[in-house]
Design a protein around this motif. Sequence first.
Motif, PDB file in Angstrom:
ATOM      1  N   UNK A  41       7.669  12.781 -20.510  1.00  0.00           N
ATOM      2  CA  UNK A  41       8.896  13.356 -19.966  1.00  0.00           C
ATOM      3  C   UNK A  41       8.601  14.016 -18.625  1.00  0.00           C
ATOM      4  N   UNK A  42       9.599  14.080 -17.777  1.00  0.00           N
ATOM      5  CA  UNK A  42       9.448  14.751 -16.491  1.00  0.00           C
ATOM      6  C   UNK A  42       9.281  16.251 -16.722  1.00  0.00           C
ATOM      7  N   UNK A  47      18.180  16.149 -44.102  1.00  0.00           N
ATOM      8  CA  UNK A  47      17.166  16.661 -43.184  1.00  0.00           C
ATOM      9  C   UNK A  47      17.775  16.800 -41.786  1.00  0.00           C
ATOM     10  N   UNK A  48      17.583  17.943 -41.162  1.00  0.00           N
ATOM     11  CA  UNK A  48      18.107  18.147 -39.809  1.00  0.00           C
ATOM     12  C   UNK A  48      17.074  17.695 -38.777  1.00  0.00           C
ATOM     13  N   UNK A  49      17.553  17.052 -37.709  1.00  0.00           N
ATOM     14  CA  UNK A  49      16.658  16.452 -36.713  1.00  0.00           C
ATOM     15  C   UNK A  49      17.034  16.908 -35.303  1.00  0.00           C
ATOM     16  N   UNK A  50      16.023  17.320 -34.535  1.00  0.00           N
ATOM     17  CA  UNK A  50      16.192  17.602 -33.109  1.00  0.00           C
ATOM     18  C   UNK A  50      15.575  16.442 -32.342  1.00  0.00           C
ATOM     19  N   UNK A  51      16.355  15.804 -31.474  1.00  0.00           N
ATOM     20  CA  UNK A  51      15.883  14.666 -30.682  1.00  0.00           C
ATOM     21  C   UNK A  51      15.581  15.139 -29.265  1.00  0.00           C
ATOM     22  N   UNK A  52      14.331  14.931 -28.820  1.00  0.00           N
ATOM     23  CA  UNK A  52      13.911  15.379 -27.489  1.00  0.00           C
ATOM     24  C   UNK A  52      13.440  14.168 -26.684  1.00  0.00           C
ATOM     25  N   UNK A  53      14.217  13.793 -25.667  1.00  0.00           N
ATOM     26  CA  UNK A  53      13.887  12.627 -24.837  1.00  0.00           C
ATOM     27  C   UNK A  53      14.605  12.783 -23.506  1.00  0.00           C
ATOM     28  N   UNK A  54      13.922  12.447 -22.412  1.00  0.00           N
ATOM     29  CA  UNK A  54      14.537  12.659 -21.098  1.00  0.00           C
ATOM     30  C   UNK A  54      15.360  11.471 -20.604  1.00  0.00           C
ATOM     31  N   UNK A  55      15.511  10.426 -21.420  1.00  0.00           N
ATOM     32  CA  UNK A  55      16.366   9.296 -21.051  1.00  0.00           C
ATOM     33  C   UNK A  55      17.687   9.411 -21.810  1.00  0.00           C
ATOM     34  N   UNK A  56      18.778   9.756 -21.129  1.00  0.00           N
ATOM     35  CA  UNK A  56      20.060  10.019 -21.801  1.00  0.00           C
ATOM     36  C   UNK A  56      20.554   8.886 -22.696  1.00  0.00           C
ATOM     37  N   UNK A  57      20.486   7.647 -22.220  1.00  0.00           N
ATOM     38  CA  UNK A  57      20.995   6.528 -23.016  1.00  0.00           C
ATOM     39  C   UNK A  57      20.181   6.337 -24.290  1.00  0.00           C
ATOM     40  N   UNK A  58      18.868   6.390 -24.144  1.00  0.00           N
ATOM     41  CA  UNK A  58      18.001   6.228 -25.308  1.00  0.00           C
ATOM     42  C   UNK A  58      18.191   7.388 -26.279  1.00  0.00           C
ATOM     43  N   UNK A  70       7.782  19.165 -18.212  1.00  0.00           N
ATOM     44  CA  UNK A  70       6.957  19.527 -19.367  1.00  0.00           C
ATOM     45  C   UNK A  70       6.738  18.292 -20.240  1.00  0.00           C
ATOM     46  N   UNK A  71       5.497  17.852 -20.365  1.00  0.00           N
ATOM     47  CA  UNK A  71       5.206  16.639 -21.135  1.00  0.00           C
ATOM     48  C   UNK A  71       5.393  16.876 -22.632  1.00  0.00           C
ATOM     49  N   UNK A  72       5.373  15.783 -23.381  1.00  0.00           N
ATOM     50  CA  UNK A  72       5.473  15.904 -24.828  1.00  0.00           C
ATOM     51  C   UNK A  72       4.318  16.702 -25.406  1.00  0.00           C
ATOM     52  N   UNK A  73       3.116  16.510 -24.857  1.00  0.00           N
ATOM     53  CA  UNK A  73       1.950  17.255 -25.336  1.00  0.00           C
ATOM     54  C   UNK A  73       2.111  18.747 -25.051  1.00  0.00           C
ATOM     55  N   UNK A  74       2.548  19.078 -23.838  1.00  0.00           N
ATOM     56  CA  UNK A  74       2.764  20.489 -23.491  1.00  0.00           C
ATOM     57  C   UNK A  74       3.835  21.109 -24.393  1.00  0.00           C
ATOM     58  N   UNK A  75       4.881  20.332 -24.647  1.00  0.00           N
ATOM     59  CA  UNK A  75       5.972  20.819 -25.496  1.00  0.00           C
ATOM     60  C   UNK A  75       5.485  21.044 -26.918  1.00  0.00           C
ATOM     61  N   UNK A 104      20.088  17.901 -29.519  1.00  0.00           N
ATOM     62  CA  UNK A 104      19.340  17.017 -28.637  1.00  0.00           C
ATOM     63  C   UNK A 104      18.944  17.785 -27.384  1.00  0.00           C
ATOM     64  N   UNK A 105      17.845  17.362 -26.760  1.00  0.00           N
ATOM     65  CA  UNK A 105      17.350  18.033 -25.560  1.00  0.00           C
ATOM     66  C   UNK A 105      16.741  16.998 -24.630  1.00  0.00           C
ATOM     67  N   UNK A 106      16.938  17.209 -23.321  1.00  0.00           N
ATOM     68  CA  UNK A 106      16.433  16.271 -22.335  1.00  0.00           C
ATOM     69  C   UNK A 106      15.118  16.694 -21.707  1.00  0.00           C
ATOM     70  N   UNK A 107      14.682  17.925 -21.995  1.00  0.00           N
ATOM     71  CA  UNK A 107      13.408  18.423 -21.466  1.00  0.00           C
ATOM     72  C   UNK A 107      12.705  19.260 -22.528  1.00  0.00           C
ATOM     73  N   UNK A 108      11.419  19.482 -22.301  1.00  0.00           N
ATOM     74  CA  UNK A 108      10.672  20.327 -23.218  1.00  0.00           C
ATOM     75  C   UNK A 108      11.201  21.749 -23.247  1.00  0.00           C
ATOM     76  N   UNK A 109      11.572  22.264 -22.072  1.00  0.00           N
ATOM     77  CA  UNK A 109      12.094  23.627 -22.001  1.00  0.00           C
ATOM     78  C   UNK A 109      13.406  23.756 -22.763  1.00  0.00           C
ATOM     79  N   UNK A 110      14.273  22.741 -22.633  1.00  0.00           N
ATOM     80  CA  UNK A 110      15.539  22.760 -23.373  1.00  0.00           C
ATOM     81  C   UNK A 110      15.279  22.734 -24.880  1.00  0.00           C
TER      82      UNK A 110
END
Length: 209
Positions: free
Chosen positions: A60-61, A5-16, A63-68, A35-41
């Motif tokens: 997330x800073x 299964x392919x996974x896209x990880x979206x989180x604005x904290x780089x270390x996490x 665009x929020x997760x809900x908006x994304x 991986x993406x650090x913002x909703x737009x990315x």
Amino acid sequence: MGKPYSVLVVDDHPLLRRGICQLITSDGDFTLFGEAGTGLDALTALNNSEPDIILLDLNMKGMSGLDTLNAMRQEGVTARIVILTVSDAKQDVIRLLRAGADGYLLKDTEPEILLEQLKNAMLGHRVLSKEVEDYLYELKEAADDNEWIASLTPRELQILQELAEGKSNRVISEDLHISEGTVKVHVKNLLRKANAKSRTEMAVRYLNQ
């Protein structure tokens, strides 16, 4: 299993985000789509293809997760979208599930449980952390009371009205000047929001509101 299964990880904290990516790639049942650090990315990453699963942060800073999530569903993304967040607030859980999330997991979830839950999501299950499971009953009650209709986008409401008139996907696509595939995606999202087993059940509940 066959293909991972392919996974896209979206989180604005780089270390996490990096830690989650490493966890994903440590299991042979998964492969990292990106991986993406913002909703737009994240939306940009989905321009040409999409993964099987999107693991999406809520707070997330920008665009929020809900908006994304809303933007992804509006764009016709059919991947399983699982929220991974620190928030166990009832309103967040209900809002995200109503918007079309396939799961809601907390960030203090044990790594092996997180991986297991992602596999369950790919089997078609709605996955929830134990701490927020009880909120699902309230979500179902809200759906039974037709409150789900208030969460629909204008396009979804248009399609629901057409469904209530007994129109097929092909006719709806012609009426609204969109592709039949787009109609199918919207119908899938409508069924999820309504917690309905069929389009007929959903149409009847809409007409009887």
